[in-house]
Design an enzyme around this catalytic site. Structure first.
Site: not given
Ligand code: UT7
Length: 328
Positions: A112, A251, A281
């Protein structure tokens, strides 16, 4: 020495939505639990046959159009992903062909945090004078590695792609980037099989070993510790303080992580970009998707200071302090 400036941003999301109500039919969960523990209402899921390179190429094509450059102007393509189309060739090469680019292309896997890592690589190449225009794409089809019988992970993840183009400029754009990794936490978020350590076999696939495994509580604790720290380090490198930051773009992993990070940094919530509700996500795509929404909603002004911050499997973490230079 030239600086690297962001000259465009774009994103692309699949049409199909996976809502909390849909997940209630798959696992023992509830809309109320998911919303209150994560802030997520729905995620996008790639259409059958659409791979990461397809999403990447669509986001990239919009970024090229918005930048007003030609495909031949792109000197380098970096695709940050942890869900490549296949083991080889790289997703970057597949997306390069789909966009009609002719430049060198490679994948970067920092989970990520991949988008922040790729910004650092692109900036270094531009500042060294080895390339003038670099495209960075963060793209993931996480639905390909999510176990939809595991309620602790399937509620979180979605598919998407975001892209930026960086170009050499006299005006400072990327002011500083700070990266980190702690491989001792590799077992907190991983896919057991499908790599060289445990090649995919019928037995491993049947046992669900090609799906993601996560220790959510430990990843949560790592994120709320690492993100404020790396943000402050990157700010110190750029000679700025948090008071100079117009937009914190974290993020998008869990709204509670974002809220805790903002609180620990002392960042007012109106300057924190939260876009997790409709996307979930999307791993390396989440930061450019959030940045693109900020751009499309008309919130970005020339001179605005952005703090892009990420964390993820590895464990990896990173922050990029960027001065927005685009006029519109
Ligand atoms: O890009 C990085 C990727 N990863 C992350 O960012 C993950 C970070 N971690 C998280 O987001 C959170 O830890 C989760 C959302 C994964 C879990 O939330 P939590 O508040 O930490 O819940 P928990 O794991 O402590 O579980 C609390 C309870 C447990 O039940 P008991 O033992 O208290 O009876 C779980 O079994 O909630 C249960 N639970 C659920 N209940 C309903 C776990 N998942 C679910 C669910 N629906 N989907």
């Amino acid at each position: 020495m030239p600086s690297a400036s962001l000259i465009s941003v774009a994103s692309w999301l699949p049409e199909q939505r996976l809502t909390n109500a849909d997940l209630e039919k798959l696992v023992d969960t509830s809309d109320e639990w998911i919303r209150s523990r994560t802030g997520i209402a729905e995620r996008r899921i790639a259409a059958p046959g659409d791979a990461t390179s397809d999403l990447a190429a669509r986001a990239g094509a919009i970024a090229i159009e918005r930048a007003g450059v030609q495909p031949a102007d792109i000197d380098l393509l970096i695709v940050a992903t942890s869900t490549p189309d296949m083991v080889l060739p790289s997703t970057a090469c597949l997306a390069q062909a789909k966009m009609g680019l002719t430049c060198p292309a490679f994948d970067l896997n920092a989970a990520c945090t991949g988008f922040i890592y790729a910004i650092e690589m692109a900036t270094a190449v531009i500042e060294a004078g080895r390339a003038r225009t670099v495209m960075v794409i963060g793209a993931d089809v996480l639905s390909s590695i999510v176990d939809y019988s595991d309620r602790s992970t399937c509620i979180l993840f979605g598919d998407g792609a975001g892209a930026v183009i960086l170009q050499a400029s006299d005006e400072p754009g990327v002011l500083s980037v700070h990266l980190g990794a702690d491989g001792s936490g590799a077992d907190l978020l991983y896919v057991p099989a499908g790599g060289s350590a445990a090649p995919a076999t019928c037995e491993r696939i049947s046992a669900g070993e090609t799906y993601m495994r996560m220790n959510g509580n430990e990843v949560f604790k790592f994120a709320v510790r690492a993100i404020p720290q790396v943000t402050n380090e990157a700010l110190a490198d750029s000679g700025l303080t948090l008071a100079d930051v117009d937009w914190l773009v974290p993020h998008q992993a869990n709204q509670r992580i974002t809220d805790t990070v903002a609180q620990r940094l002392g960042m007012p919530s109106e300057r924190v970009v939260c876009r997790i509700e409709d996307t979930g996500n999307t791993s390396s795509a989440s930061i450019p998707i959030a940045l693109d929404s900020l751009y499309r909603e008309g919130h970005l002004r020339p001179g605005h200071i952005l703090a892009l911050v990420g964390f993820g499997a590895g464990l990896t973490y990173g922050a990029a302090i960027i001065r927005w230079t685009r006029e519109d």
